[in-house]
Design an enzyme around this catalytic site. Structure first.
Site, PDB file in Angstrom:
ATOM      1  N   HIS A 235      22.073   5.289  28.505  1.00 49.73           N
ATOM      2  CA  HIS A 235      23.148   4.715  28.864  1.00 49.73           C
ATOM      3  C   HIS A 235      22.808   3.216  29.657  1.00 49.73           C
ATOM      4  O   HIS A 235      23.603   3.044  30.545  1.00 49.73           O
ATOM      5  CB  HIS A 235      23.615   5.483  29.656  1.00 49.73           C
ATOM      6  CG  HIS A 235      24.188   6.506  29.033  1.00 49.73           C
ATOM      7  ND1 HIS A 235      24.240   8.304  29.637  1.00 49.73           N
ATOM      8  CD2 HIS A 235      23.984   6.810  27.873  1.00 49.73           C
ATOM      9  CE1 HIS A 235      24.343   9.128  28.568  1.00 49.73           C
ATOM     10  NE2 HIS A 235      23.932   8.755  27.853  1.00 49.73           N
ATOM     11  N   GLU A 265      22.986   7.366  16.805  1.00 50.02           N
ATOM     12  CA  GLU A 265      21.656   6.096  17.955  1.00 50.02           C
ATOM     13  C   GLU A 265      20.283   5.625  16.925  1.00 50.02           C
ATOM     14  O   GLU A 265      19.803   6.842  16.662  1.00 50.02           O
ATOM     15  CB  GLU A 265      21.533   6.737  19.034  1.00 50.02           C
ATOM     16  CG  GLU A 265      23.617   7.142  19.961  1.00 50.02           C
ATOM     17  CD  GLU A 265      23.061   8.315  20.745  1.00 50.02           C
ATOM     18  OE1 GLU A 265      21.486   8.726  21.424  1.00 50.02           O
ATOM     19  OE2 GLU A 265      23.499   7.928  21.731  1.00 50.02           O
ATOM     20  N   GLU A 361      19.515  14.735  18.857  1.00 46.85           N
ATOM     21  CA  GLU A 361      18.667  13.167  19.747  1.00 46.85           C
ATOM     22  C   GLU A 361      17.586  13.414  20.805  1.00 46.85           C
ATOM     23  O   GLU A 361      17.903  13.346  21.700  1.00 46.85           O
ATOM     24  CB  GLU A 361      20.205  12.562  20.584  1.00 46.85           C
ATOM     25  CG  GLU A 361      20.877  13.742  21.408  1.00 46.85           C
ATOM     26  CD  GLU A 361      22.092  12.193  22.320  1.00 46.85           C
ATOM     27  OE1 GLU A 361      21.680  11.516  22.399  1.00 46.85           O
ATOM     28  OE2 GLU A 361      23.433  13.079  22.429  1.00 46.85           O
TER      29      GLU A 361
END
Length: 407
Positions: A235, A265, A361
């Site tokens: 982030h 992503e 992820e």
């Protein structure tokens, strides 16, 4: 102050045509029926919802707080959003249910408005994971509840299983995320700044959302594009760093459609990675593919983690894993909402069921002083079906696709 200069504590906006909401009326009706079933189980007279995600889920209205409280009060026979006067008639237009506006001419008019719907002395459901201590005290002082019950776990369990209409919207979000990813990939070049590349991806997504969802509110879509050591955090914010040959890159697109979050992503390299970087990247891709194969009905979140952990341990990379392997989707964002009961972590034993939507992820973070330094992350979205899972992310991953020619 003279009587004629006083404003009322609360009022309703004159009737206006309702806006087109993200879902049909029967979707919101079914959601409220689910909430009322939980109310009956706990013998509650009213529920006071205060979070952005739950108010949006049950009413269609996504508020902008700016420090003011907002609510949705649900009883056995009515539901009412409670909004600030500064928003005018927008909350009424965008609420499936009724709306009540509070003025700020007297302190705590919000709670007076809530009490006018919920009543006093009842059995009240509230969101313990959202109300501050100060607002919880005000709830007690205003409503004088006989009993307070934390309803947040019940609402989370309801939100974790997506209806067909929600799944359709999430599919569209994944499609838009891929569009943003393609725009970012096209903008990558030596000397380009992170911010300029991020703008290209965000603009492409917002334009597509405006085209595909002309009745929606356009808000909150964003991109995180990181390069070099800026990739070490999932982030980390965008900077003005200029891309260099050999950089590891992290592409992250987040289209927001009516409060519904989706994401893409990817790890990329600007030029051929060195041998150790490629080894780490390929190991993370292997973890990603293993994780995708494990998502199915009956799978237990913690057990999925154990399988992926074993793979990374065999590659001597488990110590570089930075967070859990995935999470739920729906009404959530980086500043509101979370379905913590459906995350791929060792401390979550939720059993997956059809209709749940999760990401896969895996991320490895290699510190600056080590070979292959940077953050490696791939992210796909999967809808759990009756007999497996459907991957709705289309953007390719891995070294065969995401090594960018630096020329």
């Amino acid at each position: 102050m003279t009587q004629q200069m006083q404003r009322p504590d609360m009022f309703t906006w004159p009737e206006a045509e309702k806006a087109t909401l993200p879902f049909a009326d029967d979707e919101y009706t079914a959601r409220l029926e689910g909430l009322r079933a939980a109310m009956a189980q706990h013998d509650l007279t009213a529920v006071v919802l205060t979070s952005m995600h739950n108010i949006a889920y049950y009413s269609g209205f996504l508020y902008c707080s700016f420090g003011r409280p907002y609510g949705c009060v649900v009883t056995a026979d009515k539901a009412v959003t409670v909004s600030a006067n500064i928003d005018g008639g927008q909350p009424a237009r965008r609420s499936f249910c009724d709306n009540l506006i509070f003025t700020d001419w007297r302190r705590d008019n919000f709670w007076r408005a809530v009490r006018s719907v919920a009543g006093a002395g009842g059995r009240i459901g509230f969101e313990a994971d959202h109300l501050t201590l100060d607002q919880t005290d005000k709830l007690r002082a205003s409503l004088s509840p006989a009993v307070m019950v934390d309803i947040a776990p019940d609402t989370m369990r309801q939100r974790m299983v997506k209806s067909p209409a929600e799944q359709a919207l999430i599919r569209e979000g994944a499609r838009v995320a891929d569009i943003g990813g393609a725009a970012i990939r096209d903008a990558i070049a030596v000397g380009a700044r992170e911010i300029d590349i991020a703008i290209a991806g965000r603009d492409a997504m917002e334009l597509e959302i405006a085209r595909a969802f002309p009745d929606s509110e356009l808000r909150d879509t964003w991109v995180w594009f990181q390069s070099g050591l800026n990739t070490d955090g999932a982030h980390n914010p965008v900077t003005t760093r200029q891309l260099q040959r050999g950089d590891i890159l992290s592409l992250n697109t987040f289209p927001m459609i009516s409060g519904y979050y989706t994401a893409l992503e990817r790890t990329l390299f600007l030029g051929e990675p060195d041998a150790e970087s490629r080894r780490i990247w390929e190991a993370n891709v292997a973890a990603h593919e293993l994780g995708i194969s494990l998502i199915k009905p009956g799978a237990v979140c913690s057990k999925v983690c154990e399988e992926i952990n074993r793979l990374l341990f065999d590659h001597d990379l488990l110590q570089y894993r930075s967070f859990g392997y995935g999470h739920s989707f729906g009404v959530l964002s980086h500043y509101y909402g979370r379905e913590a009961g459906l995350e791929l972590r060792e401390d979550i034993d939720t059993v997956m069921a059809p209709g749940m939507v999760v990401s896969m992820e895996p991320m490895l973070t290699i510190p600056a002083e080590a070979p292959g330094a940077g953050g490696y992350r791939e992210h796909d979205i999967l809808i759990v079906t009756e007999d497996g899972a459907e991957n709705i992310t289309g953007f390719p991953y891995g070294p065969d696709h995401n090594i960018i020619d630096p020329a």
